[in-house]
Design a protein around this motif. Sequence first.
Motif, PDB file in Angstrom:
ATOM      1  N   SER A 178       0.748  -1.233  -0.090  1.00 44.53           N
ATOM      2  CA  SER A 178      -0.056   0.252   0.084  1.00 44.53           C
ATOM      3  C   SER A 178       0.943   1.567  -0.053  1.00 44.53           C
ATOM      4  N   VAL A 179       2.043   1.346   0.847  1.00 46.46           N
ATOM      5  CA  VAL A 179       2.759   2.536   0.964  1.00 46.46           C
ATOM      6  C   VAL A 179       3.677   2.588  -0.478  1.00 46.46           C
ATOM      7  N   ASN A 180       4.223   1.445  -0.914  1.00 44.26           N
ATOM      8  CA  ASN A 180       5.167   1.606  -1.965  1.00 44.26           C
ATOM      9  C   ASN A 180       4.337   1.994  -3.191  1.00 44.26           C
ATOM     10  N   TYR A 181       3.403   1.311  -3.613  1.00 48.57           N
ATOM     11  CA  TYR A 181       2.832   1.674  -4.731  1.00 48.57           C
ATOM     12  C   TYR A 181       2.083   2.993  -4.958  1.00 48.57           C
ATOM     13  N   THR A 182       1.752   3.442  -3.542  1.00 50.76           N
ATOM     14  CA  THR A 182       1.048   4.763  -3.456  1.00 50.76           C
ATOM     15  C   THR A 182       2.270   6.040  -3.870  1.00 50.76           C
ATOM     16  N   TYR A 183       3.477   5.810  -3.500  1.00 49.61           N
ATOM     17  CA  TYR A 183       4.456   6.723  -3.851  1.00 49.61           C
ATOM     18  C   TYR A 183       5.171   6.395  -5.227  1.00 49.61           C
ATOM     19  N   TYR A 184       5.300   5.245  -5.553  1.00 50.02           N
ATOM     20  CA  TYR A 184       5.411   4.765  -7.126  1.00 50.02           C
ATOM     21  C   TYR A 184       4.611   5.630  -7.953  1.00 50.02           C
ATOM     22  N   ASN A 185       3.317   5.769  -7.652  1.00 53.74           N
ATOM     23  CA  ASN A 185       2.453   6.205  -8.555  1.00 53.74           C
ATOM     24  C   ASN A 185       2.651   7.823  -8.777  1.00 53.74           C
ATOM     25  N   TYR A 186       3.133   8.263  -7.705  1.00 55.13           N
ATOM     26  CA  TYR A 186       3.461   9.886  -7.846  1.00 55.13           C
ATOM     27  C   TYR A 186       4.615   9.943  -8.825  1.00 55.13           C
ATOM     28  N   LYS A 187       5.472   8.979  -9.015  1.00 58.17           N
ATOM     29  CA  LYS A 187       6.756   9.053  -9.676  1.00 58.17           C
ATOM     30  C   LYS A 187       6.190   8.856 -10.962  1.00 58.17           C
ATOM     31  N   GLU A 188       5.343   7.832 -11.546  1.00 58.28           N
ATOM     32  CA  GLU A 188       4.938   7.688 -12.720  1.00 58.28           C
ATOM     33  C   GLU A 188       4.148   8.696 -13.294  1.00 58.28           C
TER      34      GLU A 188
END
Length: 461
Positions: A178-188
């Motif tokens: 939940s944490v990782n993909y939240t912040y990966y999404n910002y980068k995408e």
Amino acid sequence: MNRILLFCFLLILASCNTVEKVSPSVFFAGEIVNPTSKYLVLHKGEKAIDSVLLDANNRFSFTFDSIPRGLYSFNHAPEHQYVYLEPGDSLMIRLNTVDFDESLVFSGKGESINNFLIDLFLGNEKEELLVRRTYNALEADDFRNKINSLREKRLEELQNIKMEGNLSDEAYNIGVASVNYTYYNYKERYPFDHRKFNKEKKIAKLPEDFYNYRKNINFNNHQLNYLRPYYNFMRSHFGNLSYMTCSHKCIIKNNEVKNKLHYNKHKLKLIDSLVIEKELKDNLFRNVAIDYLLKTNDLSKNNESFIKEFHKLSKNNRHIKEIDNLYTGIKNIQPGNKIPNIVVTNSSGSSVALQDITKDKKVIFYFWSETNKKHYLSTFKRISQLKARKKGYTFIGINFKTQEDNWKTIINSNNLNDKFQYRADSFDELSENLIVYPLNKCIIAKNGIIVNAFSNIYDRF
């Protein structure tokens, strides 16, 4: 004496190595303040696995002898939220529908991961404003440092919960994802949001290691399919990949994709080549199809080409009927076709066909529902303005998802002429045949023939 000591030692040793047995049963219950429905439905993915009727005190309870551990969602129409359940849980919730997510609190065995997930969800809503309004203005390295700092803080919170002994390994992994993909999404999303924020013509060049996290993306984890941050990331990721890797055939001019057909076909092929887990692939294919068919308003021959590619790559997709119905609906409301002969109800309770309403006149149909008060009030105001400018048109309101008494009350309280207001009994029939999207959509027809089925009440026409 030695034998007694040895026996005691062995007994203590055995007791230390005894694994606590966890009951396979799961209890999930709670109270809903200001309920908006009589029921609460529990889903696993898209499948409803059980439903309960609220009692006289607006309380509910589910008891399962055994269910698979993982993410579930509970629906109390029109709201929903997810819950993580595993064997041995005895979980209680309390919420107020006036502030559904904000008031939601979990207690009991299983509370730690669920309170973490809801806090993360609520925190992300505030954080997204910060990212959108401030961080997206930063250069890539500064942006990445800010995002990484936010991510590490969340992971530290989760690690502290785990150290307290309140999380299973599976629950911890859900939290990490939940944490990782939240912040990966910002980068995408960063390259596009940064360009837009700074009103730049080109996408900024990124450091070579900006997307290093992509090495850890898991395209084959069934447990994550309905985790909101994971799915949102996947949508952004494939949008990013398609834009960055698409050939000249996409005709990207002024940083905007001109050839939407090729771009969306390209996206389908990328999903097909990278995603292994079928349920995730089906959902992503559905998302691409709905985005393209609803938002692009492309030529009929292009829509047909897209659907052929969709069928070719997405065999046995469980959403295929929905997409085919959408495609057929769009094809049927092209200019020059007769308006679908949907039957609606007038204020006297009589049934009337749309083709009869448009007979011998120019009509603009608009749509509204009691489920969105802000929208319908804005719509009524806009229609009043249009009536003053478009004297030759008859404006017809079609209501959906509203009880008859409430519909009449809204008509009267807003001083609408009930002669020009109708109500659809079946939203599904209305939506499939007239494609009621977006909500500001209007349909222009003359003498029963469609002039434009994809206009907007805020457009010039």
